[in-house]
Design an enzyme around this catalytic site. Structure first.
Site, PDB file in Angstrom:
ATOM      1  N   ALA A   8      31.839 -23.649  16.894  1.00  0.00           N
ATOM      2  CA  ALA A   8      32.357 -23.439  18.255  1.00  0.00           C
ATOM      3  C   ALA A   8      31.274 -23.264  19.325  1.00  0.00           C
ATOM      4  CB  ALA A   8      33.299 -22.234  18.260  1.00  0.00           C
ATOM      5  N   GLY A  10      28.540 -25.244  19.288  1.00  0.00           N
ATOM      6  CA  GLY A  10      27.825 -26.526  19.339  1.00  0.00           C
ATOM      7  C   GLY A  10      28.198 -27.318  20.583  1.00  0.00           C
ATOM      8  N   MET A  12      29.845 -30.160  20.851  1.00  0.00           N
ATOM      9  CA  MET A  12      31.270 -30.511  20.827  1.00  0.00           C
ATOM     10  C   MET A  12      32.146 -29.268  20.751  1.00  0.00           C
ATOM     11  SD  MET A  12      32.062 -33.577  21.331  1.00  0.00           S
ATOM     12  CE  MET A  12      33.785 -33.336  20.914  1.00  0.00           C
ATOM     13  N   GLU A  33      30.768 -19.966  13.605  1.00  0.00           N
ATOM     14  CA  GLU A  33      29.436 -20.579  13.582  1.00  0.00           C
ATOM     15  C   GLU A  33      28.704 -20.146  12.312  1.00  0.00           C
ATOM     16  OE1 GLU A  33      27.200 -22.494  14.687  1.00  0.00           O
ATOM     17  OE2 GLU A  33      28.169 -23.424  16.403  1.00  0.00           O
ATOM     18  N   THR A  98      33.042 -34.569  12.308  1.00  0.00           N
ATOM     19  CA  THR A  98      31.679 -34.673  11.762  1.00  0.00           C
ATOM     20  C   THR A  98      31.442 -36.068  11.202  1.00  0.00           C
ATOM     21  OG1 THR A  98      31.942 -32.379  11.083  1.00  0.00           O
ATOM     22  CG2 THR A  98      30.048 -33.574  10.176  1.00  0.00           C
ATOM     23  N   THR A  99      30.282 -36.634  11.484  1.00  0.00           N
ATOM     24  CA  THR A  99      29.941 -37.962  10.953  1.00  0.00           C
ATOM     25  C   THR A  99      28.773 -37.842   9.970  1.00  0.00           C
ATOM     26  OG1 THR A  99      28.451 -38.390  12.816  1.00  0.00           O
ATOM     27  CG2 THR A  99      30.740 -39.151  13.041  1.00  0.00           C
ATOM     28  N   HIS A 154      22.406 -43.174  21.317  1.00  0.00           N
ATOM     29  CA  HIS A 154      22.834 -41.784  21.466  1.00  0.00           C
ATOM     30  C   HIS A 154      21.647 -40.916  21.885  1.00  0.00           C
ATOM     31  CE1 HIS A 154      26.395 -43.006  19.129  1.00  0.00           C
ATOM     32  NE2 HIS A 154      26.973 -41.943  19.645  1.00  0.00           N
ATOM     33  N   LYS A 158      20.776 -36.428  17.956  1.00  0.00           N
ATOM     34  CA  LYS A 158      21.683 -36.934  16.909  1.00  0.00           C
ATOM     35  C   LYS A 158      20.937 -37.109  15.582  1.00  0.00           C
ATOM     36  CE  LYS A 158      25.313 -40.290  15.992  1.00  0.00           C
ATOM     37  NZ  LYS A 158      26.230 -39.228  15.536  1.00  0.00           N
ATOM     38  N   GLY A 164      28.456 -42.876  13.265  1.00  0.00           N
ATOM     39  CA  GLY A 164      29.739 -43.067  12.580  1.00  0.00           C
ATOM     40  C   GLY A 164      30.587 -44.106  13.297  1.00  0.00           C
ATOM     41  N   THR A 165      30.515 -44.126  14.611  1.00  0.00           N
ATOM     42  CA  THR A 165      31.300 -45.105  15.380  1.00  0.00           C
ATOM     43  C   THR A 165      30.782 -46.519  15.147  1.00  0.00           C
ATOM     44  OG1 THR A 165      31.707 -43.419  17.040  1.00  0.00           O
ATOM     45  CG2 THR A 165      32.087 -45.702  17.708  1.00  0.00           C
TER      46      THR A 165
END
Ligand code: NAD
Length: 265
Positions: A8, A10, A12, A33, A98-99, A154, A158, A164-165
């Site tokens: 929470a 982070g 995102m 966390e 998460t990726t 990105h 990262k 992941g996308t």
């Protein structure tokens, strides 16, 4: 819907706290966390810059899963995989952002989805999910002479590559062509690698600055090039999509769902 946020504090996580709080029908009931995190004890609303919510950041992940209807998890792969076990144990639904998960970690999610609803998407933006459909369709129509390359950029924090996308877009292209992505993916080119193999799906990764997420899929054919691009300008698009997924997941029977399922595509 009682929604818990993993990670929470982070990048995102903070956006997710704000997005749940702004959504109709959702309530932030907790945020977790890592045990060493310096912000433990802080108010989640203060961390998210939306004013106090009266809910503090803790490291008690078991309590989060016991209290929440749905846990939204944008953390790191090993934590997400452990949480899938907790989701199963406590019968708590999960929305996973998460990726970079490996096969074993992915298997933990698949196992949990046999008894509880899990939503997993490499990208929760509506625009990217439209892009996936366009890429699959384009790959189906254009012949193999059109070389497919997936380019992504990105921010410099990262940790996984390709994103992941980018991998999901590669998968959409492979689906359109009716091939197995693992057989045709070319993720690293360095040195004298020889000419491009027809039918390969190439990936190129750029990292820098504060770029939220840019993706382009190119179809480079004889005498022309088709390029389909998405650029995220704010993490809000992912957070809003994930909250939409959480509100949707709350009413689902066990299964592993995608953002396409949530959007009804
Ligand atoms: P981040 O590093 O800012 O946040 C991750 C947070 O997880 C950190 O605050 C970290 O302390 C926390 N964490 C680590 N271990 C933990 C533990 N044991 N318990 C609880 N929290 C723990 O990263 P980010 O930019 O927010 O991205 C997180 C993940 O989400 C990445 O895998 C990223 O690729 C992915 N992501 C997915 C989407 C999507 O739409 N699916 C969009 C953006 C980011």
């Amino acid at each position: 819907m009682k929604i818990g946020i993993m990670g929470a504090a982070g990048r995102m996580g903070r956006m997710l706290v704000a997005a749940v709080n702004a959504a109709q029908g959702g309530e932030v009931i907790g945020g977790v966390e890592a045990e060493s995190h310096p912000d433990l004890g802080a108010d989640l609303g203060a961390l998210a810059d939306i004013g106090p919510l009266g809910v503090v950041l803790t490291s008690d992940v078991e309590a989060l899963f016991q209290t929440a209807d749905v846990v939204v998890d944008f953390t790191v792969p090993f934590v997400t995989a452990q949480n899938a076990g907790l989701a199963q144990k406590t019968n708590t639904k999960m929305v996973i952002g998460t990726t970079g998960l490996d096969d074993d970690q992915q298997q933990a999610i698949a196992n949990a989805s046999k008894t509880v609803a899990m939503v997993q998407a490499a990208n929760y933006s509506v625009g990217v999910n439209v892009l996936m459909g366009l890429v699959e369709q384009t790959a189906r129509i254009l012949p193999e002479q059109y070389d497919i390359e997936v380019l992504e950029m990105h921010h410099h924090h990262k940790i996984d590559a390709p994103s992941g996308t980018a991998l999901a877009l590669g998968q959409a292209a492979a689906d359109g062509r009716g091939v197995n992505l693992n057989d045709v993916a070319d993720k690293v080119r360095d040195g004298n690698v020889g000419a491009r193999r027809q039918g390969d799906i190439g990936f190129a990764t750029l990292r820098g600055g504060d770029v939220v997420g840019d993706h382009t899929v190119m179809f480079a054919g004889p005498g022309e090039r088709v390029e389909i691009t998405h650029k995220a300008a704010s993490r809000e698009v992912f957070a809003n999509g994930a909250v939409r997924a959480a509100l949707w997941a709350g009413n689902q029977t066990p299964g592993l769902y995608s953002m396409q399922d949530v959007l009804g595509f």
